[in-house]
Design a protein around this motif. Structure first.
Motif: not given
Length: 173
Positions: A56-61
């Motif tokens: 699961l990859t995400t740009q959000t902090s």
């Protein structure tokens, strides 16, 4: 060649002899002998899925985790735990799920870019971890908007009344 043929005869003869063998009465298994074992949960469990990719990859902090839960009973327990690379708990949430629904959980603390986190979620078996129906994925913060981010954004646009555990950050609308 002759030795192979002799061994074949011995094996066939031994097999025929053993087929008719019946052990004496005192060596037979008792009629009271029984065996039992359990495999998995004895109560019916529902279905659990995580909306997103693996890893699961995400740009959000402070990513939002979106689960689809289809409980088998009116009081099934969902446990979600996120750990950092040192196995420290970053997030833990346990809740009762009574109906089929999407559950969104926002991590209250920020995750660090390029560091692997482990996300484990499970439907507990009779409110116990043993024999839980689990899923486990890596969670990684990246520099670009991912397919998982886009799915979460679409879900939030369709469900504007969503409440989170932590205050919203600027990464999500």
């Amino acid at each position: 060649m002759v030795k192979k043929r002799i061994w074949s005869y011995i094996i066939v003869f031994s097999s025929l002899f053993l087929m008719g063998y019946e052990p004496p009465e005192q060596e037979r298994d008792s009629e009271r002998t029984s065996a039992s074992s359990t495999r998995g949960c004895l109560v019916e469990q529902g279905e659990l899925s995580l909306i997103g990719t693996n890893p699961l990859t995400t740009q959000t902090s402070q990513p939002i985790l979106l689960f689809e839960v289809k409980p088998a009973s009116s009081s099934e327990t969902l446990l979600v735990v996120v750990r950092d690379k040192n196995l420290n708990v970053v997030f833990e949430r346990k809740m009762i799920v009574s109906e089929e629904q999407y559950i969104s959980l926002k991590l209250p603390s920020q995750i660090v870019k390029s560091e692997n986190y482990n996300l484990v979620a499970g439907l507990l078996c009779d409110n116990k971890i043993r024999h839980a129906k689990i899923l486990s994925v890596d969670l990684i913060k990246v520099d670009y908007q991912t397919a998982s981010d886009q799915l979460i954004k679409l879900y939030l646009q369709g469900n504007p009344g969503i409440q989170f555990d932590a205050k919203d950050d600027q990464d999500h609308p």
